[in-house]
Design an enzyme around this catalytic site. Structure first.
Site, PDB file in Angstrom:
ATOM      1  CB  THR A  97      -0.733   0.040   1.611  1.00 27.91           C
ATOM      2  OG1 THR A  97      -1.649  -0.804   1.348  1.00 27.91           O
ATOM      3  CG2 THR A  97      -1.984   1.185   1.326  1.00 27.91           C
ATOM      4  CE  LYS A 172      -5.594  -1.655   1.437  1.00 25.22           C
ATOM      5  NZ  LYS A 172      -4.046  -1.915   1.561  1.00 25.22           N
ATOM      6  CE  LYS A 240       1.924   2.540   4.729  1.00 25.99           C
ATOM      7  NZ  LYS A 240       1.790   1.907   3.674  1.00 25.99           N
TER       8      LYS A 240
END
Length: 293
Positions: A97, A172, A240
């Protein structure tokens, strides 16, 4: 079956690579901490490489699942990076990701060498990886996706291409935005139930059968109530991911107020020492306020 390489033997990458071996593929692995790759290779009667370049030698498809933008650049670029060892006509599938920016940057670098690229971040966590039940969100050309899809099927529950390179990462971001809103709602609801004198587990069981139900409520309410967070997807990693989504929203001019709020609530969890707790640990803020931590 295919000759493959897998870069990143973390809690996600190691079981994913294991499923590829079970599917009959020849897999060579790499990890920044070499002993992890060496142990995995011994367990699966496979090979490991000392560098990404060495690991990808002869591979038809190279997979990666590392930490962040900088980690991905480190395994892809440079004299010892994957692109230095890959040949024209091969394919790179990235399960990390990361930002759509770095995805497009690295895909362009790969394209200059005639190497295809699919960004394919996953959802389902460590349990999903171990059980081969991941949801995979993909971006890239249809031809490249079609090459990678039957191989990724070894650890996928669901998989779909959403557009060109970067589309998987954007999807995502949607996934993470939706998750944190749900988790914060569950944290509030369970704490409300407790303070109201209700049995939170009984409430969660019933609510999960109605319109308030969700994967998070079914799978995380029990551990939230039991104050157990040494599992799942870490708060540090979620922050993050939320940082990536918030920056993307800023670039697009799309406000994400709920995401920004929950990101700051996770910062409070980190301040409690919960950076490695599961993301469901948002409920710990309430325990802290009540003096129960």
């Amino acid at each position: 079956m295919a000759k493959l390489a897998f870069l990143g033997m973390g809690v996600m990458g190691a079981p994913m690579a294991g499923h590829l071996v079970k599917a009959g593929h020849q897999v060579t692995v790499y990890n920044r901490t070499t002993v992890k790759a060496e142990n995995w290779a011994a367990q699966h009667e496979s090979a490991f490489g000392a560098t990404p370049r060495e690991t990808v030698d002869g591979a038809e498809i190279v997979f990666a699942c590392v930490g962040n933008d900088d980690d991905l650049r480190a395994v892809v670029l440079g004299d010892h990076g994957a692109l230095a060892g890959m040949t024209e006509g091969t394919l790179f599938v990235d399960h990390t990701t990361v930002s759509a920016i770095v995805t497009r940057e690295l895909a362009q670098a790969a394209s200059k060498k005639g190497i295809g690229w699919v960004d394919a971040p996953v959802s389902g966590g460590q349990i999903g990886a171990e059980n081969g039940q991941l949801a995979i969100m993909c971006g890239g050309s249809q031809a490249n996706y079609d090459r990678g899809e039957p191989v990724m099927a070894a650890y996928a529950k669901a998989m779909r291409r959403f557009g060109d390179v970067g589309s998987g990462q954007l999807t995502k971001m949607v996934n993470q935005i939706c998750i944190v809103g749900i988790v914060q709602g569950i944290a509030e609801g369970l704490w409300f139930a407790k303070q109201a004198g209700l049995d939170p587990k009984a409430v969660a069981e019933l609510v999960s059968q109605g319109a308030g139900g969700s994967w998070q409520l079914v799978n995380r309410s029990g551990t939230m109530i039991d104050n157990a967070f040494d599992h799942g997807f870490a708060v540090d990693w979620m922050r993050k991911d939320l940082g990536i989504a918030l920056e993307q929203g800023k670039q697009m001019g799309v406000p994400l107020p709920m995401t920004a709020l929950v990101d700051q609530l996770y910062a409070e969890v980190q301040a409690l020492g919960g950076g490695r707790w599961d993301t469901s640990s948002l409920i710990q803020r309430y325990r802290a306020m009540a003096g129960e931590l």
